[in-house]
Design an enzyme around this catalytic site. Sequence first.
Site, PDB file in Angstrom:
ATOM      1  NE  ARG A  49      52.558  11.612   5.105  1.00  0.00           N
ATOM      2  CZ  ARG A  49      52.866  11.589   4.009  1.00  0.00           C
ATOM      3  NH1 ARG A  49      52.526  10.295   3.386  1.00  0.00           N
ATOM      4  NH2 ARG A  49      53.427  12.526   3.333  1.00  0.00           N
ATOM      5  CE  LYS A 145      56.889  11.921   3.980  1.00  0.00           C
ATOM      6  NZ  LYS A 145      57.268  10.897   2.884  1.00  0.00           N
TER       7      LYS A 145
END
Length: 281
Positions: A49, A145
């Site tokens: 991620r 993120k």
Amino acid sequence: MAYLNGRFLPLEDVRISPLDRGFLFADGIYEVAAVIDGKLVDSASHLARLERSTAAIGIVLPLSLADIEAAQTELVARNGLSEGLVYLQITRGADATRDFIPAPDLQPTLFMFMQDKPLIDLPAVAAGIAVATMPDLRWARRDIKSVGLLAQAMAKQAAKEAGAQEAWMIEDGFVTEGASSTAFIVTDEGIVTRPYSQSVLAGCTGAALTALAQESGIAVIRRPFTVDEALAAKEAFITSASTLCLSVVRIDEQRVGDGAPGPVAMRLRALYIDFARATGV
């Protein structure tokens, strides 16, 4: 001990330029991984991620994923951390001056530190938590993120003032996710959670937990759900690296189910802890 750009040093000795674009523009990405029994939990998922998020905003990782993981495990060892969190932040770096357009030759800033925190034996496991709902005011690329967490911080503060431990964001009448967690409900269908898209962050803990649920015969349905559906559900719960899996027993002062942690969430939490201990690095 902390880590900054290839060096391990005491946290109080870390120095980052005030012209760093992470500070001036929130031009950066972060990850938080759990540590249980002195080992990183679900590390490959978090690093994948990280790579997706940095690529999405055009930051080139200064180290390979294997080298980043090695630095994290070294940091865990140097701190003697048994249970807690590893925070990693990478920004585009420090410019010579403040400008919206970064200089082409910037070197990214890679910073990591530890947080000693109980993850398994929490009072909230037996008691459950409360959530407060509020409008989702965040930007459109929530799948990245980003270190730009003002809306989440405001939501967390509003939830605290409402006597809750987490905020659930609402957009177009549906729950998107928690301020720092993935939202789930349990219905006759199985466990229900939002499908992956740019509207939500793909939670690493949530992904592992849904895989464990399917392996144990629990259906996983990816669709949006409303607050009314959550209040009518058998159970509700959240997942994140810092909470693992916690039951939601109240939403906006209204009880969910019988007002106590439910068997599905408790079972999934136990399965996840076993998974974490078996696969940690």
